[in-house]
Design an enzyme around this catalytic site. Structure first.
Site, short mmCIF file in Angstrom:
data_model
loop_
_atom_site.label_atom_id
_atom_site.label_comp_id
_atom_site.label_asym_id
_atom_site.label_seq_id
_atom_site.Cartn_x
_atom_site.Cartn_y
_atom_site.Cartn_z
N ASP A 15 -10.83 3.28 4.15
CA ASP A 15 -11.11 1.85 4.10
C ASP A 15 -12.60 1.58 4.30
O ASP A 15 -13.04 0.43 4.19
CB ASP A 15 -10.34 1.14 5.23
CG ASP A 15 -9.37 0.10 4.69
OD1 ASP A 15 -9.47 -0.24 3.50
OD2 ASP A 15 -8.52 -0.36 5.46
N GLN B 237 -4.31 -1.42 9.60
CA GLN B 237 -4.13 -2.75 9.04
C GLN B 237 -4.73 -3.81 9.97
O GLN B 237 -4.41 -3.84 11.15
CB GLN B 237 -2.64 -3.02 8.78
CG GLN B 237 -2.35 -4.34 8.11
CD GLN B 237 -2.93 -4.44 6.70
OE1 GLN B 237 -2.89 -3.48 5.94
NE2 GLN B 237 -3.49 -5.59 6.37
N LYS C 232 0.85 -1.21 0.00
CA LYS C 232 0.00 0.00 0.00
C LYS C 232 0.88 1.25 0.00
O LYS C 232 0.63 2.21 -0.73
CB LYS C 232 -0.92 -0.01 1.23
CG LYS C 232 -2.04 -1.02 1.15
CD LYS C 232 -2.77 -1.15 2.49
CE LYS C 232 -3.71 -2.34 2.45
NZ LYS C 232 -4.34 -2.63 3.75
#
Ligand code: NAP
Length: 285
Positions: A119, A96, A53
């Site tokens: 996200d 994460q 990422k």
């Protein structure tokens, strides 16, 4: 005729190129979009995802940083997220998953302001999607939908079946297909006679992490099969999806490979979400 293989890498490359062009058009004299990825612990898969990422964000011309904590208490983590959230140069924050045992992901996610939750996991953004007025949508289902769009598959009126109901993938995928006017069924580990349900699908999306769960018997002839599952085979170290390609390819109309299908789209859509957050923060949308 064997199923057409949908090239997610090629589509993701196109999207990243489009992002670069969009950046060139909108950036003169402005700060760059900023993204921070937070990792707690040393899960090896997470480390790879975080690195990918970070690298993709830098390649797109974003300002990218990684905050890595070997360990953290819940309170440390929440304070750190809140501090990052106050930084006006940061447009997107990714936490994460999975977090190490003992840390509560829900409480941590709620520290990310919804306008920086690229996200799409904050309850506000999850609720917006459930209500049919989405804001930030989780990148993996968004990437799967974008693959359909770029392959000229319109979900309108089609029967879609999603196997998996997780908050990160299955559930938002089903809501997204519903939002795009498909008739949607969700399956999960308690579903009886899975193949009878999945054989109804014009669009079959699978996100279970169970290699070879979906065989030719589960697929309607000509169906589009999107394989989101990723499992690393311990013996060979190779990645496998949920789909048994040997039996599915002769039946399906099109299928996404693993690796190289939905996976590359996930990172591309994270960048798309971050660019959108950036523009919102600059008052451009
Ligand atoms: P998860 O939270 O473990 O959810 C798995 C889902 O699959 C659950 O809803 C489970 O049902 C269902 N399931 C398990 N066994 C099943 C069976 N035999 N029949 C029908 N349904 C079954 O996993 P996740 O986070 O959603 O991830 C799913 C997969 O996608 C994983 O392989 C993950 O690595 C992959 N993934 C890929 C990307 C990407 O970028 N391509 C991104 C994220 C995740 P229950 O709810 O009843 O337990």
């Amino acid at each position: 005729m064997p199923a057409r293989v949908i090239d997610g890498r090629a589509h993701a490359r196109t999207i990243r190129h489009e992002l670069k062009l969009a950046m060139e058009r909108t950036l003169p004299g402005q700060r760059r979009p900023g993204i921070t990825v937070i990792q707690v612990g040393d899960d090896p898969s997470s480390t790879i995802y975080v690195r990918n990422k970070h690298r993709a964000a830098e390649e797109a011309g974003f300002h990218s940083s990684v905050e890595h904590f070997a360990t953290a208490t819940q309170s440390d983590l929440e304070h750190r997220i809140s501090a990052i959230a106050r930084d006006p140069a940061i447009d997107g924050i990714l936490l994460q998953m999975p977090l190490p045992d003992g840390l509560d992901p829900d409480r941590a996610l709620e520290c990310i302001p919804p306008d920086k939750d690229v996200d799409g996991l904050h309850p506000y953004n999850a609720g917006r999607l459930a209500q049919g007025s989405p804001s930030f949508i989780p990148a993996t289902p968004l990437g799967a939908l974008e693959l359909l769009r770029r392959e000229q598959v319109d979900p309108t009126g089609k029967r879609a079946v999603v196997v998996g109901r997780s908050r990160l993938v299955g559930r938002p995928m089903a809501l997204l297909l519903l939002q795009n006017h498909a008739t949607v069924t969700i399956c999960h580990a308690q579903t009886r006679d899975l193949s009878t349900v999945t054989r109804e699908a014009d669009i079959l999306v699978t996100a279970t992490g169970k290699p070879h769960l979906i065989t030719g018997d589960h697929v309607k002839p000509g169906a589009i099969v999107l394989d989101i599952g990723i499992t690393r085979d311990a013996a060979t170290n190779r990645l496998t999806g949920d789909v048994d390609r040997e039996t599915v390819d002769p039946v399906a109309g099109a299928v996404t490979p693993v690796p190289g299908g939905v996976g590359p789209m996930t990172i591309a859509m994270l960048l798309v979400n971050t660019l959108r957050a950036y523009r919102q923060h600059l008052g451009q949308v």
